[in-house]
Design a protein around this motif. Structure first.
Motif, mmCIF file in Angstrom:
data_model
loop_
_atom_site.group_PDB
_atom_site.id
_atom_site.type_symbol
_atom_site.label_atom_id
_atom_site.label_comp_id
_atom_site.label_asym_id
_atom_site.label_seq_id
_atom_site.Cartn_x
_atom_site.Cartn_y
_atom_site.Cartn_z
ATOM 1 N N MET A 9 -40.614 24.228 59.035
ATOM 2 C CA MET A 9 -40.394 24.369 57.605
ATOM 3 C C MET A 9 -39.833 25.751 57.324
ATOM 4 O O MET A 9 -40.291 26.757 57.881
ATOM 5 N N ALA A 10 -38.833 25.791 56.438
ATOM 6 C CA ALA A 10 -38.185 27.061 56.091
ATOM 7 C C ALA A 10 -37.473 26.890 54.759
ATOM 8 O O ALA A 10 -37.440 25.788 54.195
ATOM 9 N N TRP A 11 -36.901 27.969 54.243
ATOM 10 C CA TRP A 11 -36.189 27.922 52.957
ATOM 11 C C TRP A 11 -34.698 27.710 53.189
ATOM 12 O O TRP A 11 -34.069 28.441 53.958
ATOM 13 N N PRO A 12 -34.084 26.742 52.501
ATOM 14 C CA PRO A 12 -32.641 26.493 52.633
ATOM 15 C C PRO A 12 -31.811 27.422 51.748
ATOM 16 O O PRO A 12 -32.139 27.650 50.583
ATOM 17 N N ILE A 13 -30.725 27.920 52.331
ATOM 18 C CA ILE A 13 -29.780 28.789 51.630
ATOM 19 C C ILE A 13 -28.376 28.258 51.901
ATOM 20 O O ILE A 13 -28.050 27.928 53.046
ATOM 21 N N PRO A 14 -27.512 28.128 50.887
ATOM 22 C CA PRO A 14 -26.155 27.618 51.114
ATOM 23 C C PRO A 14 -25.420 28.404 52.204
ATOM 24 O O PRO A 14 -25.584 29.616 52.339
ATOM 25 N N LYS A 15 -24.602 27.693 52.959
ATOM 26 C CA LYS A 15 -23.930 28.305 54.096
ATOM 27 C C LYS A 15 -22.942 29.405 53.709
ATOM 28 O O LYS A 15 -22.583 30.227 54.546
ATOM 29 N N ASN A 16 -22.513 29.416 52.447
ATOM 30 C CA ASN A 16 -21.575 30.470 52.042
ATOM 31 C C ASN A 16 -22.309 31.698 51.485
ATOM 32 O O ASN A 16 -21.714 32.502 50.768
ATOM 33 N N SER A 17 -23.590 31.859 51.847
ATOM 34 C CA SER A 17 -24.357 33.036 51.421
ATOM 35 C C SER A 17 -25.003 33.724 52.619
ATOM 36 O O SER A 17 -26.231 33.877 52.688
ATOM 37 N N PRO A 18 -24.203 34.184 53.591
ATOM 38 C CA PRO A 18 -24.775 34.790 54.799
ATOM 39 C C PRO A 18 -25.536 36.086 54.536
ATOM 40 O O PRO A 18 -26.505 36.393 55.244
ATOM 41 N N GLN A 19 -25.110 36.858 53.546
ATOM 42 C CA GLN A 19 -25.816 38.114 53.265
ATOM 43 C C GLN A 19 -27.177 37.850 52.615
ATOM 44 O O GLN A 19 -28.145 38.576 52.865
ATOM 45 N N LEU A 20 -27.263 36.805 51.795
ATOM 46 C CA LEU A 20 -28.555 36.420 51.232
ATOM 47 C C LEU A 20 -29.478 35.922 52.339
ATOM 48 O O LEU A 20 -30.673 36.240 52.354
ATOM 49 N N LEU A 21 -28.928 35.164 53.297
ATOM 50 C CA LEU A 21 -29.721 34.709 54.440
ATOM 51 C C LEU A 21 -30.269 35.898 55.220
ATOM 52 O O LEU A 21 -31.449 35.915 55.602
ATOM 53 N N ALA A 22 -29.439 36.914 55.452
ATOM 54 C CA ALA A 22 -29.885 38.109 56.171
ATOM 55 C C ALA A 22 -30.983 38.837 55.396
ATOM 56 O O ALA A 22 -31.959 39.329 55.982
#
Length: 283
Positions: free
Chosen positions: A223-236
């Protein structure tokens, strides 16, 4: 029929995500606006639920910690699960802060933060139902799952387990939320329900005279939080937040509070491809 409908739905979500690709805000836009928009649900204990009219659960506590950590506002919107991921994929929200299970199909649209819980699937039965003590006993029985959930994507694993025992998967009924599925199980309109182990443990602990935990019906999961693929800096950024929670001991504290156990062997990196997910989960 159900499989084709599921494929159409997932394809539509992927198409919407592509069409609205530019709508999702990455970290620079979020910092400029001063607000991170997160979508949550309110009917999936112990992750997100309402308690005497107030939001509660693991992700509510994680949201509180994120608001302390972040230098921008975190704006929460509560949505029905069935539309939540689609709303994030189309850029209406920056990320989903809920109990989302990682799947191959979701990885086509989202990247995931480092996992914060196990997500192996188990079945739930009525307490005292001794006819469902084995995988073979599930053959032909009616099962309930949440619409649009990862449980649907991994039903082929259960189907294969049943076929190995000489049985077959019975009718699958989809529900907007798990409380509705559990109500039908209690009233004998279903034979069993499939959910992640944490939610199964929470249910059977709170209502032991009504429900009982069955056997695992899938391999490992996360289980984890989904982040749109066009938001790499938010993922980091969110990866650093999860690391902060782990290093301070707060993540283990909240895992123990809400799940009754801690998970010390979860991957520490974000999960962004199906190949990586399969390798980590041993699939």
């Amino acid at each position: 029929m159900k499989k084709s409908l599921i494929s159409v739905f997932l394809g539509a979500v992927a198409a919407m995500a592509f069409s609205y690709h530019a709508a999702s805000a990455d970290l620079p836009e979020i910092e400029k606006s001063g607000t991170l928009k997160v979508a949550t649900e309110d009917d999936y204990a112990p992750f997100n639920f309402m308690n005497n009219g107030q939001a509660d659960g693991f992700n509510k506590d994680m949201l509180d910690e994120l608001r302390k950590y972040a230098k921008f506002n975190v704006d929460q919107s509560i949505l029905p699960w069935t539309g939540l991921l689609a709303a994030v994929s189309t850029g209406q929200y920056d990320m989903a802060l809920t109990g989302a299970v990682i799947t191959d199909d979701r990885l086509k649209v989202f990247d995931f933060t480092p996992p914060w819980a196990s997500a192996q699937h188990y079945f739930v039965k009525r307490a005292g139902d001794d006819s469902l003590n084995t995988i073979a006993g599930l053959s032909g029985k009616k099962v309930g799952v949440q619409a649009g959930s990862a449980l649907l994507a991994r039903l082929p694993e259960l189907k294969a387990m049943m076929e190995k025992e000489g049985g077959k998967l019975g009718p699958v009924v989809e529900y907007p939320s798990y409380p509705e599925a559990y109500a039908d199980l209690a009233n004998k309109r279903l034979d069993y329900v499939i959910n992640v182990v944490i939610s199964v443990n929470d249910l059977t602990k709170s209502r032991p005279k009504v429900f009982a935990r069955g056997l695992p019906v899938s391999g490992p999961g996360y289980m984890a939080w989904p982040i749109p693929k066009n938001s790499p800096q938010l993922l980091a950024y969110m990866t650093k937040f999860i690391s902060h929670m782990r290093e301070t001991g707060k993540l283990a504290e909240l895992q123990n509070k809400w799940f009754g156990e801690t998970y010390n062997d979860l991957p520490s990196e974000p999960i962004t491809t199906a190949e990586q997910f399969h390798r980590l989960a041993g699939l």
